[in-house]
Design an enzyme around this catalytic site. Structure first.
Site, short mmCIF file in Angstrom:
data_model
loop_
_atom_site.label_atom_id
_atom_site.label_comp_id
_atom_site.label_asym_id
_atom_site.label_seq_id
_atom_site.Cartn_x
_atom_site.Cartn_y
_atom_site.Cartn_z
N TRP A 87 2.42 1.44 -3.47
CA TRP A 87 1.39 2.05 -4.33
C TRP A 87 1.10 3.54 -4.24
CZ3 TRP A 87 -3.57 3.72 -3.21
CH2 TRP A 87 -4.53 3.47 -4.54
N HIS A 88 1.19 4.01 -3.16
CA HIS A 88 0.86 5.39 -2.89
C HIS A 88 2.04 6.42 -3.43
CE1 HIS A 88 -2.31 4.56 -0.06
NE2 HIS A 88 -2.83 5.72 -0.45
N GLY A 89 3.32 5.93 -3.41
CA GLY A 89 4.55 6.69 -3.65
C GLY A 89 5.74 6.53 -2.90
N SER A 93 0.88 -1.31 0.01
CA SER A 93 -0.02 0.21 0.05
C SER A 93 0.90 1.30 -0.09
CB SER A 93 -0.94 0.00 1.17
OG SER A 93 -1.67 1.03 1.16
#
Length: 503
Positions: A361-363, A358
């Site tokens: 996936w965000h950065g 997660s």
């Protein structure tokens, strides 16, 4: 087309990219009403592709971004169609997540503001779609007795043609900011089997239940209201306030109380974006979920956020289950369950891999990883409280809640909001030093609460409370003969940015 957007951006005091994004989301409303009246299946796919290309090319100028997304789509299609065996979904996952990570790194190296629209936002949504599709195809090749309820309902037994797959990948209402949808739901929308249980309560000439427009435009008004709250109040109420000298000069109780107000207005932008895209999806027919007891149609299947359940959540679990719900499903179904061995209960390894995924996936900003490390402790403390304290306060079945349970829930609402605003700080500030400074200016209250809870439970509190637990009923064996590994799983939180990446 920028000549159309520049004056409007100057008028409202926003960036051109922000104005473009909002107008794209609003344009999906009339376009959704056009889509649902198209009866040809190939034409519906083509309409989705055409509208999304219109967003990408003349409006957002993301020509190279389109080439990159096209590469991900074609690679997924080729691998899912030609690779056999259980490694196929992991190959797709590695390809698309690796590509997304590269774009996150490029964005960070270029120092792009999150007011700038570039391709990684749409790529985040597409990543969920493509990896889910790969798992659905793999489930379609597995024996049905090996599948759970979600896997069985979403398995892809018939491989789509390229037009169908492109239509799914480019479904226009959720393309830019989500929420994503699974392939079986998309095809049910296209062939109108989604409405097969409408039982005659449809409009003449269309199999779609009545009430769709009423719900959709109510969502649009609600989304615009939250957008207005953000525009007018976020300048005064935001998490960056915690770094200003005047804030530090206030008493600690004042700082903590003021910060909770900031948290609401920080969340309002996400409420706005997700509710707007939900309404547009409903206009295309997506999200139909049956009828209420009074006979009115329900459109809950496209929801990505439940505002009331977030703002008045009695526990962290309820709050996180109500936030970015489609991403939570993706993390649970395509990672958490997939890395848990069959017949085993998910443990630390499964949870940490899910948290890490997660975050990636965000950065790549350090704030994401700082927040997820903290979130791991939050979910552990929340689970311990739920299993050791809440169970002591439950009434016998059929009896109203006790006063103690009501007070427990009120305390849960208060603590959940305190903790989630504290945990969200690194997601909004992104920089590790700024995040730590903000936490310090808040007296580290989130660490004190969660750390104190963990010390209590692991320091003998759990053993003490279990002496008073009522006897547990004997568990009924599942149909597969194995325990469900997700009973106490809480999906990692995902606090997103105003401009893509959004999900």
């Amino acid at each position: 087309m920028d000549a159309l957007f520049v004056p409007l951006a100057s008028l409202v005091g926003a960036s051109v990219d922000q104005v473009k994004l909002i107008l794209c989301l609003l344009s999906a409303y009339p376009l959704g009403s056009v889509f649902i009246r198209i009866r040809s299946k190939p034409a519906k796919h083509a309409f989705n592709i055409a509208i999304t290309l219109f967003y990408l090319f003349p409006v957002l100028h993301l020509y190279w971004g389109f080439v990159q997304l096209l590469g991900d789509i074609l690679a997924t299609y080729f691998v899912a169609r030609n690779v056999r065996g259980p490694m196929m979904p992991w190959i797709v996952f590695t390809l698309v997540m690796g590509h997304l990570l590269i774009n996150h790194i490029i964005r960070a190296m270029n120092g792009m503001s999150y007011e700038t629209v570039e391709i990684s936002g749409a790529q985040m949504v597409l990543t969920m779609k493509l990896t889910t599709f790969a798992w659905n195809v793999w489930d379609g090749n597995r024996p049905t007795e090996d599948l759970d309820k979600w896997q069985l309902a979403n398995r892809v037994s018939k491989f789509p043609n390229l037009l169908e797959f492109f239509g799914y990948a480019f479904y226009f209402p959720g393309f830019l900011v989500g929420p994503y949808l699974v392939f079986t739901d998309y095809m049910a929308l296209i062939d109108e089997s989604l409405f097969k249980d409408a039982q005659g309560k449809t409009k003449p000439g269309l199999p779609v239940p009545e009430g769709r427009k009423r719900v959709a435009y109510r969502k649009m008004v609600t989304g615009l209201a939250f957008l207005g709250l953000f525009v007018f109040f976020s300048g005064k109420y935001n998490f960056a306030i915690s770094l200003e000298p005047w804030f530090v000069e206030q008493s600690l109780p004042y700082r903590i109380a003021f910060y909770q107000i900031c948290g609401f207005f920080e969340r309002s932008k996400y409420y706005a974006l997700w509710i707007l895209t939900e309404g547009a999806s409903i206009l295309t027919g997506l999200g139909f979920s049956g009828f209420s007891a009074s006979g009115s149609s329900l459109w809950e299947g496209a929801a990505n956020v439940d505002v009331l359940s977030i703002e008045f959540a009695p526990s962290i679990k309820v709050l996180l289950d109500s936030w970015n719900m489609k991403t939570n499903v993706w993390l649970r179904e395509c990672l958490y369950k997939r890395v848990t061995p069959k017949g085993k209960k998910a443990g630390f390894r499964s949870s940490m891999l899910t948290f890490l995924t997660s975050a990636v996936w965000h950065g790549v900003s350090g704030g994401y990883y700082l927040a997820f490390v903290y979130a791991g402790f939050v979910t552990t403390a929340s689970r311990l409280a739920r299993s050791n304290i809440r169970t002591l306060l439950l009434s016998p079945e059929g009896q109203p809640p006790t006063l103690a349970k009501r007070l427990y829930d009120l305390g849960g609402i208060f603590l959940s909001m305190l903790i989630i605003n504290y945990a969200a700080t690194p997601f909004m500030l992104l920089d590790v030093r700024k995040s730590l400074a903000a936490w310090s200016n808040l007296g580290w209250y989130g660490h004190v609460i969660v750390g104190g809870a963990l010390l209590f439970f692991y320091g003998g509190g759990t053993h003490f409370l279990r002496r008073f637990q009522p006897p547990k009923p004997k568990a009924k064996p599942s149909s597969s003969g194995t325990a469900t590994p997700l009973e106490n799983f809480t999906t990692p939180p995902s606090f997103d940015k105003l401009i893509p990446p959004q999900n």
